[in-house]
Motif scaffolding. Structure first.
Motif, PDB file in Angstrom:
ATOM      1  N   THR A 283     159.431 100.783  17.114  1.00 33.56           N
ATOM      2  CA  THR A 283     159.053 101.586  15.950  1.00 33.56           C
ATOM      3  C   THR A 283     160.281 102.091  15.182  1.00 33.56           C
ATOM      4  O   THR A 283     161.412 101.966  15.640  1.00 33.56           O
TER       5      THR A 283
ATOM      6  N   ALA B  77     158.910 101.294   9.655  1.00 37.63           N
ATOM      7  CA  ALA B  77     157.914 101.439   8.594  1.00 37.63           C
ATOM      8  C   ALA B  77     158.159 102.687   7.760  1.00 37.63           C
ATOM      9  O   ALA B  77     158.530 103.738   8.282  1.00 37.63           O
TER      10      ALA B  77
ATOM     11  N   VAL C  11     156.368 105.480   5.720  1.00 37.26           N
ATOM     12  CA  VAL C  11     155.024 106.063   5.730  1.00 37.26           C
ATOM     13  C   VAL C  11     154.799 106.873   4.456  1.00 37.26           C
ATOM     14  O   VAL C  11     155.524 107.828   4.183  1.00 37.26           O
TER      15      VAL C  11
ATOM     16  N   GLY D 125     150.249  98.340   6.075  1.00 31.78           N
ATOM     17  CA  GLY D 125     149.165  98.873   6.891  1.00 31.78           C
ATOM     18  C   GLY D 125     148.544 100.048   6.155  1.00 31.78           C
ATOM     19  O   GLY D 125     149.239 100.810   5.490  1.00 31.78           O
TER      20      GLY D 125
ATOM     21  N   ILE E 221     149.741 105.347  13.373  1.00 32.87           N
ATOM     22  CA  ILE E 221     150.865 104.983  12.508  1.00 32.87           C
ATOM     23  C   ILE E 221     151.917 104.232  13.322  1.00 32.87           C
ATOM     24  O   ILE E 221     152.473 103.226  12.875  1.00 32.87           O
TER      25      ILE E 221
ATOM     26  N   LEU F 225     150.894 100.563  13.841  1.00 32.53           N
ATOM     27  CA  LEU F 225     151.116  99.737  12.651  1.00 32.53           C
ATOM     28  C   LEU F 225     152.605  99.488  12.424  1.00 32.53           C
ATOM     29  O   LEU F 225     153.013  98.402  12.005  1.00 32.53           O
ATOM     30  N   ASP F 226     153.408 100.491  12.713  1.00 35.11           N
ATOM     31  CA  ASP F 226     154.861 100.363  12.606  1.00 35.11           C
ATOM     32  C   ASP F 226     155.357  99.279  13.561  1.00 35.11           C
ATOM     33  O   ASP F 226     156.081  98.350  13.173  1.00 35.11           O
TER      34      ASP F 226
ATOM     35  N   CYS G 203     154.543  96.326  10.176  1.00 32.60           N
ATOM     36  CA  CYS G 203     154.252  96.747   8.803  1.00 32.60           C
ATOM     37  C   CYS G 203     155.512  97.385   8.192  1.00 32.60           C
ATOM     38  O   CYS G 203     156.133  98.240   8.810  1.00 32.60           O
TER      39      CYS G 203
ATOM     40  N   VAL H 194     153.342 101.857   5.613  1.00 32.59           N
ATOM     41  CA  VAL H 194     152.051 102.350   6.094  1.00 32.59           C
ATOM     42  C   VAL H 194     151.558 103.392   5.101  1.00 32.59           C
ATOM     43  O   VAL H 194     152.223 104.409   4.880  1.00 32.59           O
TER      44      VAL H 194
END
Length: 321
Positions: free
Chosen positions: A46, A49, A51, A81, A134, A137-138, A142, A145
């Motif tokens: 992670t 991404a 956010v 995402g 989150i 998705l990270d 993605c 997000v």
């Protein structure tokens, strides 16, 4: 509950397989016993991404704006995402899925993952599992997000704690100026959007918003000044300008160390939430419940004050084997 092969599931999610991503988020939402194993596996993957949170009153066009942003980001070659946090069904506790219906044009795009999540009564507009979702998705690759929250008024400020950049949407003719002042969203927005700018009153709404932002606390030299972008999301008008504002804010955060600080604060809040959730579970355990009842009796009888009782309970909880 059937055990899953977490390592295999994470690897499949990294490959972009939507069913694997869906399964991981389901494990998060269901507070699976394997959740700790899942989070441990995702942790090294992670941090990549960006956010973006989108919030605002009902009817301002959050879902339409989110869909327009997805189109713009995909055009730029980024994987996206979307977490659409819906009101909980009063019967099943599940999300109503309205946002997924409105974003159905992206359903067949392998570079887009859309998930509706239920608030499950959480008043802040964000599902309690949103931070972990989150992270899924990270880790799944993605680049961006987008977190779209339920429009429930003043409690929408919670999105600021979850996003790198918070986008506040308003629309003309909806009394949003007064609502903005009440809700304190003037304190959380990094970018403001006046959507449905083809309606009468759009310019006046933008002017009023700009005036209220000017009345806020004085900013230090070099501090971020939230821009106001006018859009007509239904026709994708102004989306490029919104994207440019988001990119500019991210660049500013990188330059001033704000992005790292926000993510550190977000992680601290998540750790605190997990610890408090665990503590509440221990208090609810039979042995602790008995101890709590005994302490409550002493407080009721006046032989013990509530602060000493709370200290006693915490000591019992933290020293218990």
């Amino acid at each position: 509950m059937r055990q899953v092969d977490v390592a295999a599931l994470v690897e499949q999610a990294r490959e972009g397989r939507p069913r694997a991503v869906a399964r991981l988020i389901s494990l998060v939402e269901g507070a699976s016993p394997q959740l700790r194993e899942v989070m441990a596996a995702l942790a090294p993957l992670t941090g990549g991404a960006y956010v973006v949170g989108l919030t605002g009153s009902p009817g301002v066009g959050k879902s339409t704006s989110t869909s327009a942003l997805v189109t713009a980001y995909r055009r730029a070659g980024r994987r996206v995402g979307v977490l659409a946090v819906d009101p909980s069904s009063p019967f099943s506790g599940g999300a109503l899925l309205g946002d997924r219906v409105r974003m159905s044009e992206h359903a067949s795009d392998p570079g887009v993952y859309i998930r509706s999540m239920a608030t499950r009564g959480h008043l802040g507009g964000l599902a309690w599992a949103a931070p972990q979702a989150i992270r899924v998705l990270d880790a799944a690759g993605c680049d961006v997000v987008l977190v779209e929250t339920v429009g429930v008024g003043q409690s929408e400020v919670e999105i600021a704690a979850q996003a790198d950049t918070s986008v506040v949407l308003l629309a003309p003719g909806m009394g949003d100026g007064i609502q903005a002042a009440k809700a304190g969203i003037l304190e959380i927005g990094d970018v403001y959007v006046v959507n449905k700018a083809d309606r009468d009153g759009a310019d006046a709404t933008a002017r009023e918003l700009n005036h209220m932002l000017g009345l806020g606390e004085s900013r230090a030299p070099g501090a971020w000044r939230p821009p106001i972008v006018k859009t007509v999301a239904a026709r994708s008008e102004g989306t490029d300008e919104l994207l440019a504002a988001l990119d500019k804010h991210r660049a500013w955060m990188d330059e001033h160390g704000v992005l790292a600080e926000r993510r550190r604060a977000r992680a601290a809040k998540e750790i605190e939430t997990i610890a408090l959730t665990d503590l509440r579970a221990r208090i609810a355990a039979p042995a602790s419940a008995t101890s709590l009842t005994a302490l409550a009796d002493q407080v009721t009888q006046g032989t013990l004050d509530p602060y000493t009782a709370a200290d006693t309970l915490l000591t019992d909880l933290t020293t218990a084997p």
